[in-house]
Design a protein around this motif. Structure first.
Motif, PDB file in Angstrom:
ATOM      1  N   GLU B 162       0.838  -1.194   0.000  1.00  0.00           N
ATOM      2  CA  GLU B 162       0.000   0.000   0.000  1.00  0.00           C
ATOM      3  C   GLU B 162       0.878   1.251   0.000  1.00  0.00           C
ATOM      4  O   GLU B 162       0.606   2.220  -0.703  1.00  0.00           O
ATOM      5  CB  GLU B 162      -0.875  -0.037   1.250  1.00  0.00           C
ATOM      6  CG  GLU B 162      -2.104   0.829   1.161  1.00  0.00           C
ATOM      7  CD  GLU B 162      -2.841   0.821   2.481  1.00  0.00           C
ATOM      8  OE1 GLU B 162      -3.140  -0.277   2.981  1.00  0.00           O
ATOM      9  OE2 GLU B 162      -3.085   1.914   3.005  1.00  0.00           O
ATOM     10  N   ASP B 220      -7.667   9.277  -4.735  1.00  0.00           N
ATOM     11  CA  ASP B 220      -8.407   8.080  -4.334  1.00  0.00           C
ATOM     12  C   ASP B 220      -8.872   7.241  -5.516  1.00  0.00           C
ATOM     13  O   ASP B 220      -9.742   6.406  -5.366  1.00  0.00           O
ATOM     14  CB  ASP B 220      -9.550   8.401  -3.361  1.00  0.00           C
ATOM     15  CG  ASP B 220     -10.392   9.567  -3.800  1.00  0.00           C
ATOM     16  OD1 ASP B 220      -9.952  10.255  -4.725  1.00  0.00           O
ATOM     17  OD2 ASP B 220     -11.464   9.795  -3.224  1.00  0.00           O
ATOM     18  N   SER B 222      -7.352   4.898  -6.695  1.00  0.00           N
ATOM     19  CA  SER B 222      -7.030   3.496  -6.433  1.00  0.00           C
ATOM     20  C   SER B 222      -8.213   2.774  -5.797  1.00  0.00           C
ATOM     21  O   SER B 222      -8.310   1.566  -5.838  1.00  0.00           O
ATOM     22  CB  SER B 222      -5.802   3.400  -5.528  1.00  0.00           C
ATOM     23  OG  SER B 222      -6.049   4.067  -4.313  1.00  0.00           O
ATOM     24  N   GLN B 223      -9.126   3.551  -5.203  1.00  0.00           N
ATOM     25  CA  GLN B 223     -10.322   2.935  -4.630  1.00  0.00           C
ATOM     26  C   GLN B 223     -11.362   2.610  -5.705  1.00  0.00           C
ATOM     27  O   GLN B 223     -12.385   2.024  -5.410  1.00  0.00           O
ATOM     28  CB  GLN B 223     -10.984   3.877  -3.623  1.00  0.00           C
ATOM     29  CG  GLN B 223     -10.148   4.149  -2.394  1.00  0.00           C
ATOM     30  CD  GLN B 223     -10.861   5.101  -1.465  1.00  0.00           C
ATOM     31  OE1 GLN B 223     -12.077   5.050  -1.332  1.00  0.00           O
ATOM     32  NE2 GLN B 223     -10.112   5.977  -0.834  1.00  0.00           N
ATOM     33  N   SER B 225     -13.303   4.727  -7.166  1.00  0.00           N
ATOM     34  CA  SER B 225     -14.307   5.771  -7.306  1.00  0.00           C
ATOM     35  C   SER B 225     -13.806   7.019  -6.594  1.00  0.00           C
ATOM     36  O   SER B 225     -12.918   6.942  -5.752  1.00  0.00           O
ATOM     37  CB  SER B 225     -15.641   5.320  -6.697  1.00  0.00           C
ATOM     38  OG  SER B 225     -15.516   5.216  -5.292  1.00  0.00           O
ATOM     39  N   ARG B 254     -20.041   9.295  -4.620  1.00  0.00           N
ATOM     40  CA  ARG B 254     -18.856   8.704  -5.244  1.00  0.00           C
ATOM     41  C   ARG B 254     -19.200   8.223  -6.642  1.00  0.00           C
ATOM     42  O   ARG B 254     -20.204   7.536  -6.840  1.00  0.00           O
ATOM     43  CB  ARG B 254     -18.304   7.559  -4.387  1.00  0.00           C
ATOM     44  CG  ARG B 254     -17.844   8.025  -3.029  1.00  0.00           C
ATOM     45  CD  ARG B 254     -16.968   7.004  -2.349  1.00  0.00           C
ATOM     46  NE  ARG B 254     -15.644   6.949  -2.951  1.00  0.00           N
ATOM     47  CZ  ARG B 254     -14.645   7.763  -2.599  1.00  0.00           C
ATOM     48  NH1 ARG B 254     -14.828   8.687  -1.673  1.00  0.00           N
ATOM     49  NH2 ARG B 254     -13.474   7.663  -3.174  1.00  0.00           N
ATOM     50  N   LYS B 357     -19.954   0.369  -4.459  1.00  0.00           N
ATOM     51  CA  LYS B 357     -18.765  -0.029  -3.687  1.00  0.00           C
ATOM     52  C   LYS B 357     -18.802  -1.518  -3.421  1.00  0.00           C
ATOM     53  O   LYS B 357     -19.832  -2.092  -3.174  1.00  0.00           O
ATOM     54  CB  LYS B 357     -18.714   0.740  -2.360  1.00  0.00           C
ATOM     55  CG  LYS B 357     -18.240   2.161  -2.550  1.00  0.00           C
ATOM     56  CD  LYS B 357     -16.837   2.253  -3.089  1.00  0.00           C
ATOM     57  CE  LYS B 357     -15.773   2.092  -2.010  1.00  0.00           C
ATOM     58  NZ  LYS B 357     -14.439   2.233  -2.512  1.00  0.00           N
TER      59      LYS B 357
END
Lengths: 126, 357
Positions: B162, B220, B222-223, B225, B254, B357
């Motif tokens: 990470e 973000d 990488s998430q 959204s 999101r 999600k």
């Protein structure tokens, strides 16, 4: 405004990316200023020795791990105002706050960058 | 100690080693007999958490009990560890500072939780999330130390991954910002060469809006959204430096990163037009920008201008409107405009926009 000056303001531009350097120099000329370009710390320092500019625009990361910090110190010692023009505010945050100058994040309108630099030059004593 | 059938499980779990017997004799009140003893025995046998008990009354604080999970984790059989101090799990690369931390917690009878590099019987290493704590009986006497260990090597590797990913994201972010700056340089220099400085400026305004919309999605992304609001706020920032002309009323939502970019670019066109001839011309004009999410996951963006006194609202769509229609149309959405007397109102509807999600 710079119209009242008889000689154009000289602004040092330290930037390792040639196209950004060129763009800033063009913008300075468009604003009636006299650009002094440098793409390395050494060239910027020797330009300072030759003749002090009225202001400077400094990129932070100058390739191969070098940064503008020595030039920022030299400018500070001479009382020459400068601003930071960088796209690396997150990683270089510590360095930038140590340098303690106005920051314009990249990408920015070159006219805005130049106008800010000329404003600093105008405000500076002498 | 009474021998009832209920004791069998506990009996199977506990080593019938003489040291363990002595321990149980001394702590007759707390031994694993009766219903709670059965529960204890079964829980110890079934849990995947490696557990050991050590006797603080003995010199060298020997292990008096380990469960099957402990044997599985360390590779040592029960009979190999009972009677030894559990420091045999340490090895050459174990951090002495961590060991000192455990030592001082034991000395002061504190609970301690550390991550320590341990070694299995076969010499292989693992990161052990070790929890140690004193166990007291009813009279407040320290009867043993409870240790639980959990192999967190995977977790540590994931944390390192990470961190690496975050470093890469920053490098990427820096390069992208520089790239946008270089593109701006290319456009300006080319514009000068061909005597089309004005067009070059207009192109660069759009490129910078794209950069701003893109930039907020990097952190973000990488998430999978991103929050729509900061992306929109970044795009509109230069049009509203004092942040008092454009009111954002949308709730956090999101969306896919590319959708945030599209909405950002569309709003840039509306803001540029408003700055030229709409609500951002006069000091008492303003814009309300909201968005709502439909039950089906569609996004409805609502741009509403109030041009203020003395300004004639533009009666036609601006030159950027074609760009908005093309951008929104490309992702299956639609654009509606209402040329009201107080100022233009534009609605952008995008189906299936909200990230799941």
């Amino acid at each position: 405004m710079t119209a009242h000056r008889t000689t154009p303001l000289r602004v040092l531009v330290l930037e390792d990316e040639p196209l950004i350097l060129m763009e800033l120099c063009f913008a300075l000329e468009d604003h009636g200023a006299d650009p002094v370009s440098a793409n390395t710390v050494a060239k910027a320092l020797s330009a300072l020795e030759d003749s002090a500019p009225d202001a400077a625009i400094l990129d932070v990361n100058l390739g191969r791990g070098t940064t503008c910090e020595p030039v920022a110190k030299a400018l500070r010692a001479r009382g020459i105002p400068f601003l930071i023009h960088s796209g690396d505010l997150v990683r270089q945050g510590e360095l930038i706050s140590r340098i303690d100058a106005e920051v314009i994040p990249k990408p920015a309108d070159s006219a805005d960058v130049v106008e800010r630099a000329l404003m600093l030059a105008d405000r500076a004593p002498g | 100690m009474s021998e009832t059938p209920d004791d069998r499980n506990a009996e199977n779990t506990l080593q019938s080693d003489s040291r363990a017997d002595r321990f149980r004799e001394r702590h007759a009140g707390q031994t694993f007999s009766g219903p709670s003893g059965v529960l204890f025995g079964q829980a110890m046998a079934q849990t995947r958490m490696a557990i050991c008990l050590a006797d603080p009354a003995e010199p060298n604080m020997p292990i008096v009990f380990v469960n099957d999970a402990f044997a599985d984790l360390t590779g040592y059989g029960r009979d190999e560890v009972t009677g030894r101090n559990c420091r045999f799990l340490q090895g050459p690369d174990t951090d002495p500072r961590t060991v000192a931390k455990i030592r001082s917690a034991l000395d002061s009878k504190d609970v301690v939780a550390v991550e320590i590099l341990n070694y299995r019987k076969d010499g292989s290493r693992f990161w052990n999330a070790l929890h140690l704590g004193p166990i007291y009986d009813d009279t407040g006497r320290l009867v043993y130390y409870f240790g639980s260990q959990w192999d967190v090597s995977d977790v540590r590797a994931a944390r390192a991954d990470e961190q690496h990913a975050r470093m890469m994201a920053r490098e990427l972010s820096h390069r992208i910002k520089n790239l946008f700056a270089v593109i701006g340089g290319v456009v300006t220099v080319t514009g000068r060469t061909h005597g089309i400085e004005r067009e070059a400026i207009e192109i660069n305004e759009r490129i910078r809006a794209l950069a701003r919309a893109f930039e907020t999605t990097l952190d973000d992304a990488s998430q999978g959204s991103v929050d729509l609001r900061p992306a929109v706020a970044a795009v509109l920032g230069p049009y509203d430096p004092a942040q008092d002309r454009i009111r954002l009323t949308g709730a956090p939502v999101r969306v896919d990163p590319s959708l945030a970019t599209t909405v950002g670019l569309a709003l840039n066109e509306l803001a540029a037009d408003a700055a030229k001839r709409g609500a951002l011309v006069s000091a008492d004009g303003g814009v309300t920008l909201g968005w709502t999410v439909s039950a089906a996951g569609g996004l409805l963006v609502h741009w509403s201008e109030s041009v203020g006194a003395g300004i004639e609202p533009p009666g036609d769509a601006g030159t950027g409107f074609g760009i908005i229609e093309a951008l929104v149309g490309a992702i299956g959405g639609s654009v509606l405009q209402d040329r009201r007397a107080e100022g233009p109102c534009v609605k952008i509807a995008i189906p299936d926009a909200v990230a799941r999600k």
